[in-house]
Motif scaffolding. Structure first.
Motif, PDB file in Angstrom:
ATOM      1  N   UNK A   9     -59.855  -0.890 -26.946  1.00  0.00           N
ATOM      2  CA  UNK A   9     -58.937  -1.267 -28.011  1.00  0.00           C
ATOM      3  C   UNK A   9     -58.286  -2.616 -27.685  1.00  0.00           C
ATOM      4  N   UNK A  10     -57.776  -3.290 -28.718  1.00  0.00           N
ATOM      5  CA  UNK A  10     -57.132  -4.580 -28.538  1.00  0.00           C
ATOM      6  C   UNK A  10     -55.621  -4.444 -28.709  1.00  0.00           C
TER       7      UNK A  10
ATOM      8  N   UNK B 245     -52.187 -13.326 -30.086  1.00  0.00           N
ATOM      9  CA  UNK B 245     -53.266 -13.050 -29.134  1.00  0.00           C
ATOM     10  C   UNK B 245     -53.639 -11.573 -29.215  1.00  0.00           C
ATOM     11  N   UNK B 246     -54.936 -11.295 -29.271  1.00  0.00           N
ATOM     12  CA  UNK B 246     -55.450  -9.930 -29.217  1.00  0.00           C
ATOM     13  C   UNK B 246     -56.278  -9.801 -27.933  1.00  0.00           C
ATOM     14  N   UNK B 247     -55.813  -8.945 -27.015  1.00  0.00           N
ATOM     15  CA  UNK B 247     -56.458  -8.793 -25.711  1.00  0.00           C
ATOM     16  C   UNK B 247     -57.157  -7.443 -25.641  1.00  0.00           C
ATOM     17  N   UNK B 248     -58.416  -7.468 -25.209  1.00  0.00           N
ATOM     18  CA  UNK B 248     -59.192  -6.241 -25.098  1.00  0.00           C
ATOM     19  C   UNK B 248     -58.750  -5.446 -23.876  1.00  0.00           C
ATOM     20  N   UNK B 249     -58.365  -4.192 -24.088  1.00  0.00           N
ATOM     21  CA  UNK B 249     -57.931  -3.328 -22.996  1.00  0.00           C
ATOM     22  C   UNK B 249     -59.125  -2.556 -22.425  1.00  0.00           C
ATOM     23  N   UNK B 250     -58.890  -1.826 -21.346  1.00  0.00           N
ATOM     24  CA  UNK B 250     -59.977  -1.114 -20.658  1.00  0.00           C
ATOM     25  C   UNK B 250     -60.641  -0.062 -21.537  1.00  0.00           C
TER      26      UNK B 250
ATOM     27  N   UNK C   5     -60.863 -11.616 -25.563  1.00  0.00           N
ATOM     28  CA  UNK C   5     -59.661 -11.806 -26.377  1.00  0.00           C
ATOM     29  C   UNK C   5     -59.961 -12.717 -27.551  1.00  0.00           C
ATOM     30  N   UNK C   6     -59.066 -12.667 -28.524  1.00  0.00           N
ATOM     31  CA  UNK C   6     -59.101 -13.577 -29.662  1.00  0.00           C
ATOM     32  C   UNK C   6     -57.690 -14.098 -29.873  1.00  0.00           C
TER      33      UNK C   6
END
Length: 242
Positions: free
Chosen positions: A190-191, A182-187, A163-164
């Motif tokens: 993609x974020x 917040x940018x969370x990396x998905x499976x 994440x960022x």
């Protein structure tokens, strides 16, 4: 704009790993032991994802964690605590009610910074009402110095693999308003983006000492992070119900 900790709940302990949770927990336990609290019922107010709740439960205390964030409590409930699991309750300290009275309460890592000054008296009275006579109360706030000179009007960013986040702060006379993206990396790689608003109120040590006494506490001492006499970023209050 989501409420505070709607998106950060799953990542809170991960992002705060530099806080040294182990040392922090040991510090709290040492202070409780110094006040004669080696067993019994404990309350973790503003427990978040439950690190300190789990820590004291593993030591043999009968713990209940309280928080206003359903997402934080969901995360707390999902984390393993061994054989005995704490109880978690969705509750605001300003309206806190429990059955019976506890031996101690902690409110750690800025819980009381999220309460405006006008509501501090009610919050402290609720804590006092939840404790036995002589019950210990340990809580902290980020100091005036930290919020005005380190956090306020500053921007913090971090880019990690999972994440960022970007954290924009605006300082006012009595508070810091914080917008967190917040940018969370998905499976699928993609974020996904989430935006939260946090407000932390600035409370002086003198104000909190005075309100503690009015609420029926004896403030035994104040100290910096981990008991330091030099630290300027945090004020720890060591108190007992009169």
């Amino acid at each position: 704009m989501d409420r505070a900790y709607a998106r950060l709940a799953d990542w809170f302990e991960y992002l705060n790993e530099d806080c040294d949770y182990v040392k922090w927990s040991q510090y709290l336990h040492e202070r409780l032991l110094s006040l004669g609290v080696s067993q019994g019922r404990g309350l973790d107010i503003g427990c978040g994802s439950g690190y300190f709740t789990r820590y004291f439960q593993r030591l043999g205390y009968d713990m209940t964690g309280f928080d206003v964030s359903a997402e934080m409590l969901s995360k707390a409930d999902s984390l393993n605590c061994g054989r005995a699991k704490p109880q978690y309750v969705l509750a605001d300290v300003r309206k806190l009610k429990i059955g019976g009275r506890a031996d101690f309460a902690v409110a750690v890592n800025d819980c009381f910074n999220y309460i405006p000054a006008r509501d501090i008296p009610a919050a402290l009275r609720r804590v006092a009402a939840a404790l036995k006579k002589g019950g210990a109360f340990l809580f902290d706030v980020s100091s005036e110095y930290k919020l005005r000179n380190i956090v306020g009007n500053n921007v913090f960013c971090e880019d990690r693999e999972e994440l960022s986040y970007m954290w924009f702060n605006r300082l006012f006379d009595d508070r810091v308003e914080m917008d967190v993206t917040v940018f969370v990396k998905e499976k699928d790689g993609r974020f996904s983006r989430g935006d939260e608003r946090h407000v932390q109120y600035i409370h002086s040590e003198g104000f909190l000492r005075g309100e503690l006494e009015k609420a029926g506490f004896v403030c035994l001492k104040t100290e910096g992070a981990f008991g330091s006499s030099q630290d300027k970023t945090r004020v720890n209050f060591i108190a007992k119900r009169a």
